[in-house]
Design a protein around this motif. Sequence first.
Motif, PDB file in Angstrom:
ATOM      1  N   ARG A 294      34.663  45.598  43.838  1.00 33.13           N
ATOM      2  CA  ARG A 294      35.771  45.465  42.896  1.00 33.13           C
ATOM      3  C   ARG A 294      36.165  46.823  42.336  1.00 33.13           C
ATOM      4  O   ARG A 294      37.336  47.125  42.167  1.00 33.13           O
TER       5      ARG A 294
ATOM      6  N   PRO B 150      38.423  41.332  38.246  1.00 26.63           N
ATOM      7  CA  PRO B 150      37.398  40.410  37.752  1.00 26.63           C
ATOM      8  C   PRO B 150      38.025  39.403  36.809  1.00 26.63           C
ATOM      9  O   PRO B 150      39.058  39.676  36.196  1.00 26.63           O
ATOM     10  N   PRO B 151      37.416  38.217  36.690  1.00 28.97           N
ATOM     11  CA  PRO B 151      38.088  37.144  35.947  1.00 28.97           C
ATOM     12  C   PRO B 151      38.367  37.489  34.488  1.00 28.97           C
ATOM     13  O   PRO B 151      39.343  37.004  33.920  1.00 28.97           O
ATOM     14  N   ASN B 152      37.553  38.380  33.882  1.00 30.55           N
ATOM     15  CA  ASN B 152      37.796  38.607  32.465  1.00 30.55           C
ATOM     16  C   ASN B 152      38.953  39.573  32.226  1.00 30.55           C
ATOM     17  O   ASN B 152      39.345  39.813  31.104  1.00 30.55           O
ATOM     18  N   GLN B 153      39.522  40.141  33.305  1.00 31.47           N
ATOM     19  CA  GLN B 153      40.646  41.047  33.117  1.00 31.47           C
ATOM     20  C   GLN B 153      41.920  40.488  33.704  1.00 31.47           C
ATOM     21  O   GLN B 153      42.893  41.207  33.925  1.00 31.47           O
ATOM     22  N   ARG B 154      41.899  39.198  33.964  1.00 36.79           N
ATOM     23  CA  ARG B 154      43.060  38.564  34.595  1.00 36.79           C
ATOM     24  C   ARG B 154      44.309  38.696  33.747  1.00 36.79           C
ATOM     25  O   ARG B 154      45.394  38.920  34.265  1.00 36.79           O
TER      26      ARG B 154
ATOM     27  N   GLU C 270      30.598  43.679  42.652  1.00 39.32           N
ATOM     28  CA  GLU C 270      31.169  44.511  41.592  1.00 39.32           C
ATOM     29  C   GLU C 270      31.520  45.892  42.124  1.00 39.32           C
ATOM     30  O   GLU C 270      32.524  46.487  41.742  1.00 39.32           O
TER      31      GLU C 270
END
Lengths: 161, 252
Positions: free
Chosen positions: B157, A21-25, B154
């Motif tokens: 993911r 996810p983008p916040n864990q890039r 999600e």
Amino acid sequence: MAGRKVALKAVDWAAFAERVPPNQRAMFNALKTRNDALTTRLAALPEKPPAIDWAFYKANVAKAGMVDEFQKKFSALKVPEPVDTQTAKIDAQEKEAAKSTAEYIQASKARIAQYEQQLQKLKNMIPFEQMTFEDLSEAFPETKLDKEKYPFWPHKPIADM
Amino acid sequence: RVLCPLVPSAPAALRALPRPVAVGVLHTTRPLHTSQQSLAPVPPLPEKGGEVRHGLIPEEFFQFLYPKTGVTGPYMLGTGLLLYLLSKEIYVINHETAAAACILTVIIYGIKKFGPQVAAFADKLNEEKMAAAVALKNESIQALQNAIEEEKKEQWRAEGRNYLFDAKRNNIAMLLETNYRERLLMVYNEVKKRLDYQVAMQNLKQQKEQEYMIQWVEKNVVQSITPQQQKESIAKCIMDLKALSKSAHAAV
């Protein structure tokens, strides 16, 4: 001292990157750079050190017995393999992650069911042109006028008009 | 069937009445719950009222009189009725009549002129409300669908967590292996260094001995050259040079 065959599992970094996810890039990038650094370091080292040419040294070193002694001690020496302390922790982390993921997926499915329900309700609603105010209050309970709290028209605070 | 309450015919019959049924009273001629599907939704009310002629008289009246009196029947009836009322002075013409005539004229003129505009304006207001409501509903539907998509994404993911742990374990394995190889290499290097040192020391010693010997021999040789020998060797050199220069002159 034969080199061990390293049990490295092939990691599909492309698929992995997709799922981040983008916040864990940032964390993912850090992990990847670390992995790459370790890979290059490992590749730079030979699996076994080259063999020592004992015959040459025996012929050339004048001190008697020194080369023999070295050779004896060298073949007797056993380099200890480093102990693996972290894999157990990683496995524990993995189990925990599996559990929390299962919980999250459960909650997510419940949320999806809720959304589906609301979606069905909205889709099966009668068209606005054919509704009365009662029907509207049924379909959207938040529009219902509270006739007990505000007994006089307009049944809601003037500020809400 | 239209449901109606039980009609009590006499006071004595009141006592004989059964208890009131909890069923609503419906004063309507629409067909409700008549067919098999009695729980189906009620059909919507009609958009417009019934047809009227001249703004007052319903069309059904004309249709009712048509079979007997034809097209002009209701008009003849109306005219006759009017003349009867006027001639018999059942309706008396007084000042109110004039006032009524003026007022009605103005009203009818106003309605005919501005009616459609006002109707369009009112319809527009209603349309705006409806459009807002419909837009709201569509937005809600869209938002819900998006939310469902997001949740599914999600979930997908979260399935990728295995990669993370595999990568971590790989890191650990690589670290361990690197460490082990480094240790092996260090051992080899140290042993080789010591052996090479010995060999190099020996070589150096030999080389130094050789050099010293050469120097010593040279020194002794130089010392042993006596002055007599030096003179002889210089004379020989000069003779050689003369011979060489003669041959060089000849060549040039």
